[in-house]
Each structure stands twice: as structure tokens, then as C-alpha cells.
Motif scaffolding. Structure first.
Motif, PDB file in Angstrom:
ATOM      1  N   GLY A   1       0.815  -1.211   0.000  1.00  0.00           N
ATOM      2  CA  GLY A   1       0.000   0.000   0.000  1.00  0.00           C
ATOM      3  C   GLY A   1       0.845   1.255   0.000  1.00  0.00           C
ATOM      4  O   GLY A   1       0.552   2.220  -0.721  1.00  0.00           O
ATOM      5  N   VAL A   2       1.904   1.255   0.810  1.00  0.00           N
ATOM      6  CA  VAL A   2       2.815   2.401   0.842  1.00  0.00           C
ATOM      7  C   VAL A   2       3.479   2.586  -0.515  1.00  0.00           C
ATOM      8  O   VAL A   2       3.602   3.716  -1.017  1.00  0.00           O
ATOM      9  CB  VAL A   2       3.870   2.220   1.947  1.00  0.00           C
ATOM     10  CG1 VAL A   2       4.962   3.283   1.835  1.00  0.00           C
ATOM     11  CG2 VAL A   2       3.218   2.286   3.322  1.00  0.00           C
ATOM     12  N   ALA A   3       3.907   1.484  -1.128  1.00  0.00           N
ATOM     13  CA  ALA A   3       4.562   1.571  -2.436  1.00  0.00           C
ATOM     14  C   ALA A   3       3.613   2.139  -3.489  1.00  0.00           C
ATOM     15  O   ALA A   3       4.003   2.972  -4.314  1.00  0.00           O
ATOM     16  CB  ALA A   3       5.059   0.192  -2.864  1.00  0.00           C
ATOM     17  N   VAL A   4       2.354   1.710  -3.446  1.00  0.00           N
ATOM     18  CA  VAL A   4       1.375   2.230  -4.402  1.00  0.00           C
ATOM     19  C   VAL A   4       1.144   3.721  -4.180  1.00  0.00           C
ATOM     20  O   VAL A   4       1.091   4.511  -5.129  1.00  0.00           O
ATOM     21  CB  VAL A   4       0.045   1.457  -4.281  1.00  0.00           C
ATOM     22  CG1 VAL A   4      -1.060   2.145  -5.085  1.00  0.00           C
ATOM     23  CG2 VAL A   4       0.222   0.025  -4.780  1.00  0.00           C
ATOM     24  N   ALA A   5       0.992   4.126  -2.905  1.00  0.00           N
ATOM     25  CA  ALA A   5       0.712   5.531  -2.600  1.00  0.00           C
ATOM     26  C   ALA A   5       1.876   6.440  -2.937  1.00  0.00           C
ATOM     27  O   ALA A   5       1.693   7.558  -3.429  1.00  0.00           O
ATOM     28  CB  ALA A   5       0.344   5.674  -1.114  1.00  0.00           C
ATOM     29  N   VAL A   6       3.100   5.957  -2.675  1.00  0.00           N
ATOM     30  CA  VAL A   6       4.282   6.804  -2.855  1.00  0.00           C
ATOM     31  C   VAL A   6       4.784   6.783  -4.288  1.00  0.00           C
ATOM     32  O   VAL A   6       5.255   7.810  -4.803  1.00  0.00           O
ATOM     33  CB  VAL A   6       5.401   6.351  -1.888  1.00  0.00           C
ATOM     34  CG1 VAL A   6       6.685   7.131  -2.139  1.00  0.00           C
ATOM     35  CG2 VAL A   6       4.957   6.541  -0.449  1.00  0.00           C
ATOM     36  N   VAL A   7       4.696   5.624  -4.954  1.00  0.00           N
ATOM     37  CA  VAL A   7       5.290   5.488  -6.284  1.00  0.00           C
ATOM     38  C   VAL A   7       4.248   5.234  -7.365  1.00  0.00           C
ATOM     39  O   VAL A   7       4.229   5.900  -8.406  1.00  0.00           O
ATOM     40  CB  VAL A   7       6.337   4.344  -6.292  1.00  0.00           C
ATOM     41  CG1 VAL A   7       6.950   4.204  -7.679  1.00  0.00           C
ATOM     42  CG2 VAL A   7       7.413   4.595  -5.250  1.00  0.00           C
ATOM     43  N   GLY A   8       3.357   4.268  -7.138  1.00  0.00           N
ATOM     44  CA  GLY A   8       2.458   3.807  -8.194  1.00  0.00           C
ATOM     45  C   GLY A   8       1.488   4.854  -8.698  1.00  0.00           C
ATOM     46  O   GLY A   8       1.482   5.191  -9.893  1.00  0.00           O
ATOM     47  N   LEU A   9       0.637   5.376  -7.813  1.00  0.00           N
ATOM     48  CA  LEU A   9      -0.391   6.328  -8.234  1.00  0.00           C
ATOM     49  C   LEU A   9       0.183   7.608  -8.831  1.00  0.00           C
ATOM     50  O   LEU A   9      -0.327   8.088  -9.853  1.00  0.00           O
ATOM     51  CB  LEU A   9      -1.312   6.656  -7.054  1.00  0.00           C
ATOM     52  CG  LEU A   9      -2.262   5.528  -6.629  1.00  0.00           C
ATOM     53  CD1 LEU A   9      -3.087   5.967  -5.427  1.00  0.00           C
ATOM     54  CD2 LEU A   9      -3.177   5.131  -7.777  1.00  0.00           C
ATOM     55  N   PRO A  10       1.224   8.202  -8.236  1.00  0.00           N
ATOM     56  CA  PRO A  10       1.791   9.401  -8.879  1.00  0.00           C
ATOM     57  C   PRO A  10       2.257   9.145 -10.310  1.00  0.00           C
ATOM     58  O   PRO A  10       2.085  10.001 -11.180  1.00  0.00           O
ATOM     59  CB  PRO A  10       2.969   9.770  -7.959  1.00  0.00           C
ATOM     60  CG  PRO A  10       2.579   9.238  -6.628  1.00  0.00           C
ATOM     61  CD  PRO A  10       1.852   7.953  -6.926  1.00  0.00           C
ATOM     62  N   VAL A  11       2.841   7.974 -10.553  1.00  0.00           N
ATOM     63  CA  VAL A  11       3.312   7.665 -11.909  1.00  0.00           C
ATOM     64  C   VAL A  11       2.138   7.566 -12.871  1.00  0.00           C
ATOM     65  O   VAL A  11       2.200   8.027 -14.014  1.00  0.00           O
ATOM     66  CB  VAL A  11       4.130   6.363 -11.899  1.00  0.00           C
ATOM     67  CG1 VAL A  11       4.414   5.891 -13.320  1.00  0.00           C
ATOM     68  CG2 VAL A  11       5.441   6.560 -11.149  1.00  0.00           C
ATOM     69  N   VAL A  12       1.019   6.971 -12.409  1.00  0.00           N
ATOM     70  CA  VAL A  12      -0.143   6.773 -13.278  1.00  0.00           C
ATOM     71  C   VAL A  12      -0.680   8.093 -13.798  1.00  0.00           C
ATOM     72  O   VAL A  12      -1.062   8.207 -14.974  1.00  0.00           O
ATOM     73  CB  VAL A  12      -1.245   5.998 -12.523  1.00  0.00           C
ATOM     74  CG1 VAL A  12      -2.548   5.990 -13.321  1.00  0.00           C
ATOM     75  CG2 VAL A  12      -0.795   4.568 -12.264  1.00  0.00           C
TER      76      VAL A  12
END
Length: 228
Positions: A56-67
């Protein structure tokens, strides 16, 4: 007939004792399995929770911003307290300047073309020499920022924020990103290895326990055959 009846009667206590022994062994094996299974499931649950948290942290910090083509940043000052205290993760996304409204939090370059940025709230929109500009102010500041913000300075508007995760974002920046990702990947492999090893170990223990019960159950029968 008398001899046969006497022998049959004498074997009853032995048979009952053997059956009682088998039941006791099965009960002990069942209790051991239940205890081991509970510990195993507890360990797996804790590990899975940690894994989900890390993902969840990885998605919030890296994944969603990239999308969305956005950027994750860390609040370092107290100018936006109490809503955005230091250590908060703020994710900004590109927004056309004509869609920015009063009340939005914008991230802008302090000086056009430079890396340093500030995230403050738009308190009014003005026009200077025919160009749209924004008057901004930190929620915790007494006065507005000294200079209007020009469209060329705007990096984006606040999409979402998460308290404390800004420190995680700072940890993941630069050379630390490779180290942290390697540690997380190693942790995932270790989790998988421990889970598989635990399952194999539990299966082996159950097999050994079943074999022990079978051996104990077989022992009285062998003893009786030999005595006859």
C-alpha cells in the motif's frame, strides 16, 4: 471350549488398553497440530498484514503518482499546519492553470526554473500585465506570499496527502531508493520461503504423528500374536 473362552476373556483388558492408548495418542497429536497450526496461521497473518502495508505504501508513494504523471513530495515546514504538518506526503498532479480555483493547494517553484518548490493555498486570482497570477498563502502564515505566482511556476495541485509517509518518500529518493527496494524484494522472497517451509514442515509433522499412532496401535497386536 473352556480354553478358548478363557483366552478370549483374558485378551479383553489388553484390547481395551490398546484402544485407550490409541485414543490418547490421537488426542495428543491433535492438540499438537492445533497448537502448531494456530502459531503458523498467526505468523502468516502478521506477515501478510505487513506485506499488504508495504504494498500500500509503495502504491501511494510510487504507483499512483506515476499513473497520473504526478509527483510525490514531502512537507518540510510548518506553513501549512494543521492540515499538512511536516512529514506529510503530498501528491500533486498537473492541472491546467485555468482550472485552478481559489482554495486549491498549488505547488509552485519559488523562482521560475529552479527546483525549490512550495505548496500553499490559493487565496485569490489576479491579472498582472494581462497574465493570470495567483496569490497564495500558507494556512499557518499570517500574511500572503510576497510575490504572485505565475502560471510558468505552477507544478500542479494537491491530489491527496498522507500523514507521516513523507518521511518514507524522502527515504525512497535518490540512491536510497535502490537500497530500500532491494530490502523490500528480499523481504518478500524471505516471506515466501518461510511460508513454503512452514507448510512443508507442518505436513511432515502430521505424517510423522500419524505414523507414530499407527505404530503404537500395531504394537499390541504384534505382542498378542507373539504370545499366542
Amino acid at each position: 471350549m473352556t480354553i478358548s473362552t478363557t483366552a478370549s476373556t483374558s485378551t479383553l483388558p489388553t484390547l481395551r488398553a490398546a484402544e485407550s492408548s490409541r485414543r490418547a495418542l490421537r488426542a495428543d497429536a491433535r492438540r499438537r497440530d492445533e497448537g502448531q497450526s494456530l502459531l503458523h496461521y498467526l505468523a502468516v497473518s502478521i506477515s501478510a498484514s505487513i506485506l499488504v502495508l508495504l504494498l500500500g505504501v509503495a502504491v501511494a508513494v510510487v504507483g499512483l503518482p506515476v499513473v497520473v504523471g504526478g509527483t510525490a513530495m514531502t512537507v518540510l515546514t510548518q506553513s501549512m499546519e494543521p492540515g499538512l504538518p511536516p512529514g506529510t506526503l503530498v501528491v500533486i498532479r498537473p492541472t491546467p492553470v485555468d482550472e485552478i480555483r481559489v482554495g486549491d493547494v498549488v505547488t509552485y517553484q519559488i523562482s521560475s526554473g529552479e527546483a525549490a518548490v512550495v505548496s500553499h493555498r490559493v487565496v485569490s486570482k489576479t491579472y498582472a500585465d494581462g497574465e493570470l497570477t495567483f496569490i497564495t498563502k500558507g494556512d499557518n502564515n499570517d500574511t500572503v506570499d510576497p510575490a504572485p505566482v505565475r502560471p510558468v511556476q505552477v507544478r500542479g495541485t494537491l491530489w491527496y496527502s498522507l500523514p507521516l509517509l513523507g518521511w518514507v518518500n524522502s527515504l525512497l529518493n535518490g540512491a536510497n531508493r535502490t537500497i530500500v527496494l532491494a530490502v523490500v524484494a528480499g523481504g518478500l522472497f524471505l516471506y515466501a520461503a518461510v511460508s513454503v517451509g512452514g507448510a512443508v514442515r507442518d505436513r511432515r509433522k502430521k505424517t510423522d504423528a500419524a505414523a507414530a499412532v499407527a505404530d503404537q496401535a500395531e504394537a499390541p497386536s504384534v505382542s498378542r500374536r507373539r504370545s499366542r
